[in-house]
Design a protein around this motif. Structure first.
Motif, mmCIF file in Angstrom:
data_model
loop_
_atom_site.group_PDB
_atom_site.id
_atom_site.type_symbol
_atom_site.label_atom_id
_atom_site.label_comp_id
_atom_site.label_asym_id
_atom_site.label_seq_id
_atom_site.Cartn_x
_atom_site.Cartn_y
_atom_site.Cartn_z
ATOM 1 N N ARG A 35 49.666 45.482 32.546
ATOM 2 C CA ARG A 35 49.923 45.433 33.787
ATOM 3 C C ARG A 35 48.213 46.671 34.532
ATOM 4 O O ARG A 35 47.900 46.740 35.588
ATOM 5 N N ILE A 36 47.615 47.086 33.728
ATOM 6 C CA ILE A 36 46.898 48.172 33.596
ATOM 7 C C ILE A 36 45.556 47.425 34.000
ATOM 8 O O ILE A 36 44.080 47.734 35.030
ATOM 9 N N ILE A 37 45.795 46.415 33.134
ATOM 10 C CA ILE A 37 43.380 44.986 33.396
ATOM 11 C C ILE A 37 44.115 44.683 35.595
ATOM 12 O O ILE A 37 42.647 44.527 35.414
ATOM 13 N N ARG A 46 34.728 45.639 28.363
ATOM 14 C CA ARG A 46 34.279 44.477 28.385
ATOM 15 C C ARG A 46 33.064 44.872 30.012
ATOM 16 O O ARG A 46 32.201 44.643 31.049
ATOM 17 N N ARG A 47 34.009 46.216 30.811
ATOM 18 C CA ARG A 47 33.853 46.739 32.475
ATOM 19 C C ARG A 47 32.836 47.447 31.830
ATOM 20 O O ARG A 47 32.811 48.603 33.104
ATOM 21 N N GLY A 48 32.774 47.853 30.853
ATOM 22 C CA GLY A 48 32.172 49.412 30.701
ATOM 23 C C GLY A 48 32.449 50.563 30.150
ATOM 24 O O GLY A 48 32.198 51.745 30.775
ATOM 25 N N LEU A 91 41.223 47.447 36.532
ATOM 26 C CA LEU A 91 40.195 47.626 36.476
ATOM 27 C C LEU A 91 39.372 47.490 36.592
ATOM 28 O O LEU A 91 38.517 48.334 37.531
ATOM 29 N N ASP A 92 39.136 46.653 37.540
ATOM 30 C CA ASP A 92 38.015 46.073 38.637
ATOM 31 C C ASP A 92 37.384 47.046 39.899
ATOM 32 O O ASP A 92 36.436 47.672 40.047
ATOM 33 N N HIS A 93 39.287 47.534 40.442
ATOM 34 C CA HIS A 93 39.175 48.448 40.589
ATOM 35 C C HIS A 93 38.555 50.215 40.600
ATOM 36 O O HIS A 93 37.771 50.724 42.010
ATOM 37 N N ALA A 94 39.436 50.444 39.861
ATOM 38 C CA ALA A 94 38.641 51.331 38.462
ATOM 39 C C ALA A 94 36.459 51.332 38.903
ATOM 40 O O ALA A 94 36.654 52.302 39.179
ATOM 41 N N VAL A 95 36.621 50.310 38.528
ATOM 42 C CA VAL A 95 35.149 50.264 38.284
ATOM 43 C C VAL A 95 34.756 50.695 39.741
ATOM 44 O O VAL A 95 33.235 50.743 39.906
ATOM 45 N N GLU A 96 34.642 49.590 39.849
ATOM 46 C CA GLU A 96 34.287 49.651 42.170
ATOM 47 C C GLU A 96 34.831 51.382 42.657
ATOM 48 O O GLU A 96 33.424 51.893 43.257
ATOM 49 N N GLY A 113 36.309 55.252 32.973
ATOM 50 C CA GLY A 113 36.142 55.180 31.482
ATOM 51 C C GLY A 113 38.057 55.501 32.361
ATOM 52 O O GLY A 113 39.052 56.210 33.694
ATOM 53 N N ILE A 114 38.706 55.475 31.740
ATOM 54 C CA ILE A 114 39.964 55.695 32.442
ATOM 55 C C ILE A 114 40.927 56.650 30.779
ATOM 56 O O ILE A 114 40.972 56.333 30.026
ATOM 57 N N ALA A 115 42.297 57.094 31.110
ATOM 58 C CA ALA A 115 43.049 57.952 30.181
ATOM 59 C C ALA A 115 44.128 57.981 30.390
ATOM 60 O O ALA A 115 44.857 57.825 31.676
#
Length: 136
Positions: free
Chosen positions: A12-14, A68-70, A17-22, A27-29
């Motif tokens: 579900r976290i995937i 893949r998203r860095g 991830l694009d929002h986290a990059v935006e 990174g994520i913890a």
């Protein structure tokens, strides 16, 4: 009610991830992902993903999607203590205390007095080697 073991919650976290990059995250913890009996900090098996979160494939998919998203992935490694269902602790209860666990005058030392969290003995080279193995 606790989540079902087959929910694959890590996946579900995937979708976030694009929002986290935006947002500019690098990174994520994640809180504890190791198998545990209740809240994650009472590890029962450091070599298995908690089935309430998913399985190895779910974890690998999440890490791959992050990379893949860095994004880097930081795990909360709970290596100070283990839960009372940790295999080596159960063996120590049956066979007598061993030097994998810290001791106090009442028996096994616990984390901050929490009887369900048994303190590991990091003066023991075998415990150190075990933690390194898990981290690898």
């Amino acid at each position: 009610n606790p989540p079902a073991a087959d929910e694959h919650r890590l996946r579900r976290i995937i979708e976030w991830l694009d929002h986290a990059v935006e947002l500019g995250a690098s990174g994520i913890a994640l809180g504890p992902v190791f198998a545990s009996r209740t809240h994650g900090y009472d590890t029962t098996d450091h070599l298995r993903i908690d089935p309430r979160l998913g399985d190895d494939d779910d974890f690998d998919a999440l890490v791959d999607a992050c990379h893949r998203r860095g994004l880097r992935v930081l795990l909360d490694g709970v290596f100070n203590h283990v839960g009372t269902d940790f295999g080596r602790y159960r063996e120590a209860l049956a066979d007598g205390p061993d030097d994998w666990f810290r001791k106090n005058r009442n028996g096994f030392a616990t984390f901050e007095g929490h009887g369900e969290l048994i303190a590991l003995n990091h003066d023991n080279p075998d415990v150190i080697a075990y933690v390194i193995e898990v981290m690898d």
